[in-house]
Design an enzyme around this catalytic site. Structure first.
Site, mmCIF file in Angstrom:
data_model
loop_
_atom_site.group_PDB
_atom_site.id
_atom_site.type_symbol
_atom_site.label_atom_id
_atom_site.label_comp_id
_atom_site.label_asym_id
_atom_site.label_seq_id
_atom_site.Cartn_x
_atom_site.Cartn_y
_atom_site.Cartn_z
ATOM 1 N N ARG A 152 30.193 35.773 38.946
ATOM 2 C CA ARG A 152 29.707 37.144 38.822
ATOM 3 C C ARG A 152 29.939 37.612 37.400
ATOM 4 O O ARG A 152 30.794 38.461 37.112
ATOM 5 C CB ARG A 152 30.380 38.026 39.861
ATOM 6 C CG ARG A 152 30.294 37.423 41.260
ATOM 7 C CD ARG A 152 30.601 38.393 42.357
ATOM 8 N NE ARG A 152 29.380 39.057 42.796
ATOM 9 C CZ ARG A 152 29.276 39.735 43.926
ATOM 10 N NH1 ARG A 152 30.308 39.831 44.730
ATOM 11 N NH2 ARG A 152 28.142 40.328 44.267
ATOM 12 N N GLN A 211 23.637 37.307 36.514
ATOM 13 C CA GLN A 211 23.206 38.374 37.421
ATOM 14 C C GLN A 211 21.875 38.062 38.089
ATOM 15 O O GLN A 211 21.678 38.377 39.259
ATOM 16 C CB GLN A 211 23.110 39.700 36.658
ATOM 17 C CG GLN A 211 24.462 40.311 36.343
ATOM 18 C CD GLN A 211 24.332 41.641 35.620
ATOM 19 O OE1 GLN A 211 23.265 41.988 35.127
ATOM 20 N NE2 GLN A 211 25.415 42.392 35.563
ATOM 21 N N ASP A 255 22.401 35.918 41.153
ATOM 22 C CA ASP A 255 23.471 36.373 42.054
ATOM 23 C C ASP A 255 22.884 36.739 43.417
ATOM 24 O O ASP A 255 22.538 37.895 43.683
ATOM 25 C CB ASP A 255 24.188 37.564 41.421
ATOM 26 C CG ASP A 255 25.373 38.044 42.245
ATOM 27 O OD1 ASP A 255 25.615 37.481 43.335
ATOM 28 O OD2 ASP A 255 26.055 38.995 41.811
ATOM 29 N N SER A 312 24.638 39.442 45.659
ATOM 30 C CA SER A 312 24.302 40.829 45.357
ATOM 31 C C SER A 312 22.924 41.200 45.886
ATOM 32 O O SER A 312 22.728 42.292 46.435
ATOM 33 C CB SER A 312 24.377 41.075 43.850
ATOM 34 O OG SER A 312 25.717 41.011 43.403
ATOM 35 N N TYR A 338 37.281 42.393 41.004
ATOM 36 C CA TYR A 338 36.109 42.810 41.780
ATOM 37 C C TYR A 338 36.518 43.167 43.200
ATOM 38 O O TYR A 338 36.084 44.148 43.759
ATOM 39 C CB TYR A 338 35.055 41.692 41.800
ATOM 40 C CG TYR A 338 33.797 42.129 42.511
ATOM 41 C CD1 TYR A 338 32.858 42.897 41.848
ATOM 42 C CD2 TYR A 338 33.576 41.807 43.844
ATOM 43 C CE1 TYR A 338 31.718 43.335 42.488
ATOM 44 C CE2 TYR A 338 32.438 42.246 44.496
ATOM 45 C CZ TYR A 338 31.512 43.001 43.811
ATOM 46 O OH TYR A 338 30.392 43.439 44.457
#
Length: 383
Positions: free
Chosen positions: A121, A126, A129, A132, A226
């Protein structure tokens, strides 16, 4: 390289790792693409759509037997793993730590396994990911599920018969799913409070118009964390501080998950028992044990008029959108690890090395290796 995309084995999960759009992109990059017959049906893509994009549509037996790299959404069954060529590759959500049987099967077949849960992460990752992308859908859907289940209107309603106060929603866990849940609940007109262990979450919550429940010592974790599991004393302090907010909530959305570990318990039985009759708890962490102490991983529960709804893999309830996002995650990942000659090179980007679950018959993810060793020792001790 022949890249294969499998149909979901779970009848309740219609997601797929490729859309016609992403197939066309991969074909343009020189890859040979195979798609299992019927793989995209639930996501709105029939076999002919994939053929027109440049893929070959094959039956299950051929897909598995000839695959050099297989892309799935959920973990493949043992039978499918056994049918894959030894030394081939597997990409998908593979439940590291939790699914030791899968890890053992991958080791035995010497399959190179890339777990989408383990994609780092970091900023450069991103676009790949998948945790997410799927969590955002799950957070949105969780609020709709709650709104449908509670015995109350979400928005403020002023009528000739009187004023109806807005629903009160508490969101536990302010990652991607939690933020989407907050935004959706606010759009529906609810008043929202939220809590997370990360200090940085307070600003994120405020930016969406919700109130952050600050708990000294609990919500003061560093920005670099996180998600983490609190010790017993801090967990108790968290329960005590959240209890009065939960007691007034019409809906609690639980989203706190720690990759590779059991979900933290944020709602105790005592807290649920104080919730209003007609309220609901939607637990996105049900598959990992649940944030609610009473959550059953499979069946809803009614506790004194409060519904507790397990909602694992909630993104599967929206297969078209979830597949579109997941497929783009896969394409972006492959862009980093497929050479110009069209070969898979899992060492191409050292910063992504953490996504390797199994390679050359060895479990590289240390928590999964420890869980596998523990399972092996337990079996030997009881045999």
């Amino acid at each position: 390289m022949r890249l294969s995309f499998a149909r979901s084995e779970d009848p309740g999960d219609g997601r797929v790792g490729a859309t016609p759009e992403t197939v066309a992109t991969l074909v343009d990059r020189g890859l040979e693409i195979e798609v299992e017959a019927g793989a995209g049906t639930a996501a709105g893509h029939d076999d002919e759509d994939y053929r027109q994009a440049g893929a070959t549509v094959v039956d299950t037996e051929k897909l598995l037997a000839t695959s050099e790299a297989l892309v799935t959404v959920g973990p493949p069954s043992p039978a499918r793993i056994a049918a894959l060529p030894e030394g081939s590759a597997l990409i998908g959500f593979l439940r590291p730590v939790h699914d030791t049987e899968l890890a053992r099967a991958l080791v035995e077949r010497r399959i190179t396994a890339l777990a989408m849960e383990l994609v780092p992460r970091i900023s450069k990752a991103q676009a790949m990911d998948a945790l997410s992308s799927q969590a955002g859908i799950a957070g949105y859907k969780a609020v709709l599920l709650a709104a449908n289940a509670i015995d109350k209107l979400f928005p403020l309603s002023m009528t000739a018969a009187g004023t109806v106060k807005p629903a009160r929603v508490v969101v536990l866990g302010v990652g991607v799913a939690g933020l989407q849940a907050i935004a959706t609940a606010k759009r529906l007109g609810a008043t929202v409070k939220a809590n997370d262990v990360r200090a940085a979450a307070a600003d994120e919550v405020a930016s969406l118009g919700a109130d952050f429940v600050h708990i000294p010592g609990v919500t003061d974790q560093s920005d670099g964390v996180y998600a983490k599991k609190l010790g017993a004393d801090l967990a108790r302090a968290q329960h005590e501080a959240l209890a009065p907010h939960v007691a007034q909530a019409d809906a609690v959305i639980c989203t706190a998950q720690i990759p590779g570990r059991d979900a933290p318990v944020l709602l105790t039985t005592e807290m649920v028992d104080r919730m209003p009759v007609g309220s609901v708890v939607v637990d996105l962490a049900a598959e990992d044990g649940g944030n609610c102490e009473l959550t059953d991983s499979d069946e809803p529960l009614d506790r004194g008029g409060t519904k507790i709804l397990p909602a694992p893999r909630l993104a599967a309830a929206m297969p078209r959108e979830a597949s579109a996002l997941y497929a783009r995650n896969v394409v972006n990942l492959l862009a980093r690890i497929v050479t110009e000659e069209g070969e898979l090179d899992v060492d191409a980007d050292p910063e992504l090395a953490g996504f390797l679950l199994v390679r050359d018959g060895e479990v590289l993810h240390e928590p999964t290796a420890a869980a596998l060793a523990f399972a092996r020792d337990t079996t030997e001790a009881t045999s």
